[in-house]
Design an enzyme around this catalytic site. Structure first.
Site, PDB file in Angstrom:
ATOM      1  N   LYS A 177       0.784  -1.381  -0.242  1.00  9.43           N
ATOM      2  CA  LYS A 177       0.082   0.129  -0.007  1.00  9.43           C
ATOM      3  C   LYS A 177       0.885   1.211   0.064  1.00  9.43           C
ATOM      4  O   LYS A 177       0.626   2.252  -0.618  1.00  9.43           O
ATOM      5  CB  LYS A 177      -0.906   0.177   1.317  1.00  9.43           C
ATOM      6  CG  LYS A 177      -1.777   1.326   1.216  1.00  9.43           C
ATOM      7  CD  LYS A 177      -2.743   1.447   0.240  1.00  9.43           C
ATOM      8  CE  LYS A 177      -3.472   2.698   0.001  1.00  9.43           C
ATOM      9  NZ  LYS A 177      -4.679   2.959   0.893  1.00  9.43           N
ATOM     10  N   LYS A 235      -0.013  11.326   5.475  1.00  9.04           N
ATOM     11  CA  LYS A 235       0.587  10.272   6.352  1.00  9.04           C
ATOM     12  C   LYS A 235       1.372   9.026   5.746  1.00  9.04           C
ATOM     13  O   LYS A 235       1.944   8.536   6.136  1.00  9.04           O
ATOM     14  CB  LYS A 235      -0.770   9.913   7.110  1.00  9.04           C
ATOM     15  CG  LYS A 235      -0.552   8.792   8.122  1.00  9.04           C
ATOM     16  CD  LYS A 235      -1.033   7.160   7.507  1.00  9.04           C
ATOM     17  CE  LYS A 235      -2.626   7.378   7.020  1.00  9.04           C
ATOM     18  NZ  LYS A 235      -3.130   5.720   6.756  1.00  9.04           N
TER      19      LYS A 235
END
Length: 296
Positions: free
Chosen positions: A174, A242
């Site tokens: 990811k 993030k």
């Protein structure tokens, strides 16, 4: 593949979590939910059982999904006094669909596995659109047996589902995904800004590029957002920040240079400074426009 009726839990019912949970409910599974905000009426009105805590979800469900923003949120959902771990019994499965730190994920997996349960990290890509359409790409880390157990449920939420490897490997995948997406957004933003500043119609430029080697999903979806100025969040800049921070932290730990990732992370930071942290990540173009004093 049609999944048998299962007792399923879902914790975290935000922009993506709510439609993902809805697909599981619509597939006929018993659904137990918990979230920090209000549970959507679309779930309670169709049979979802609202639980008072993550512990209650884990006690009532056999497979528990988690979809929350960041690493500390996952840790809190799992290991606080009323967290998932306190409600688990042997043989249950925890599936974290959040996008978080791979190293922390491996630690979380070890602690859950010590309770006699399976733990899979299964971060998703596709944003709100993919969550609603059940077309998410899902990258899974965990044991082969655990993966096969949850695969029928993942197939209710996504279309491209791959077991990448062991615990944490889904999160590694990811992070790699988020690097590629961020760089593509920046490239599309720069291209459309250049075209517009040069006097060409950016909408027609985008249309022409969609027929060539520059075509991409980002050019298709986010290029249109940039032109139409539709920056309502499908995936927020703050969340992509993030993810890029995870990439750069991992790069430092591995001794790897990611110069392009560092650059686009600074563009994201510029957007946050402009008050755009909660806007869709396609609003990255606003940082470029500010520097150019020109709008697409």
């Amino acid at each position: 593949m049609t999944a048998p009726r299962l007792q399923v839990g879902f914790i975290g019912l935000g922009i993506m979590g709510a439609p993902m949970a809805g697909h599981l409910l619509n597939a006929g599974h018993a659904l137990f939910v918990h979230t920090r905000g209000k549970v959507p009426a679309s779930l309670t009105g169709t049979g979802a059982v609202v639980c008072a805590s993550a512990r209650e979800v884990a006690a009532r469900a056999d497979i528990v999904f988690i979809m929350v923003p960041d690493t500390p949120d996952v840790e809190a959902v799992l290991f606080t006094e009323y967290g998932v771990a306190s409600g688990l019994s042997q043989g249950k499965t925890v599936v974290d669909c959040s996008s978080i730190d791979p190293i922390a994920t491996r630690e979380f997996a070890g602690r859950i596995e010590a309770l006699g349960c399976d733990y899979l990290d299964a971060p998703v890509s596709g944003g709100e659109v993919g969550a609603k359409a059940a077309s998410l790409t899902i990258m899974v880390g965990g044991t082969p047996a655990g993966f096969e157990r949850v695969r029928p449920l993942l197939e209710q939420m996504g279309k491209n589902i791959t077991r990448v490897g062991g615990a944490g490997d889904g999160q590694v995948c990811k992070v790699a995904n988020q690097i590629i997406v961020a760089l593509n957004i920046a490239a599309v933003g720069e291209a459309l800004l250049f075209a517009s500043k040069a006097g060409a119609d950016p909408a027609r430029v985008r249309q022409a590029l969609m027929g060539g080697f520059a075509a991409s999903r980002v050019l298709e979806v986010h290029g249109e957002r940039m032109i139409k100025r539709t920056f309502e969040p499908g995936f927020r800049i703050a969340l992509h920040q993030k993810d890029l921070n995870l990439a750069l932290q991992g790069a430092r730990a591995l001794g790897v240079a990611l110069p392009q990732t560092a650059g686009v992370a600074q563009l994201m930071q510029s957007c946050a400074a402009l008050g755009l942290g909660q806007a869709d990540h396609s609003a990255l173009v606003r940082a470029l426009e500010t520097m150019a004093q020109h709008s697409v």
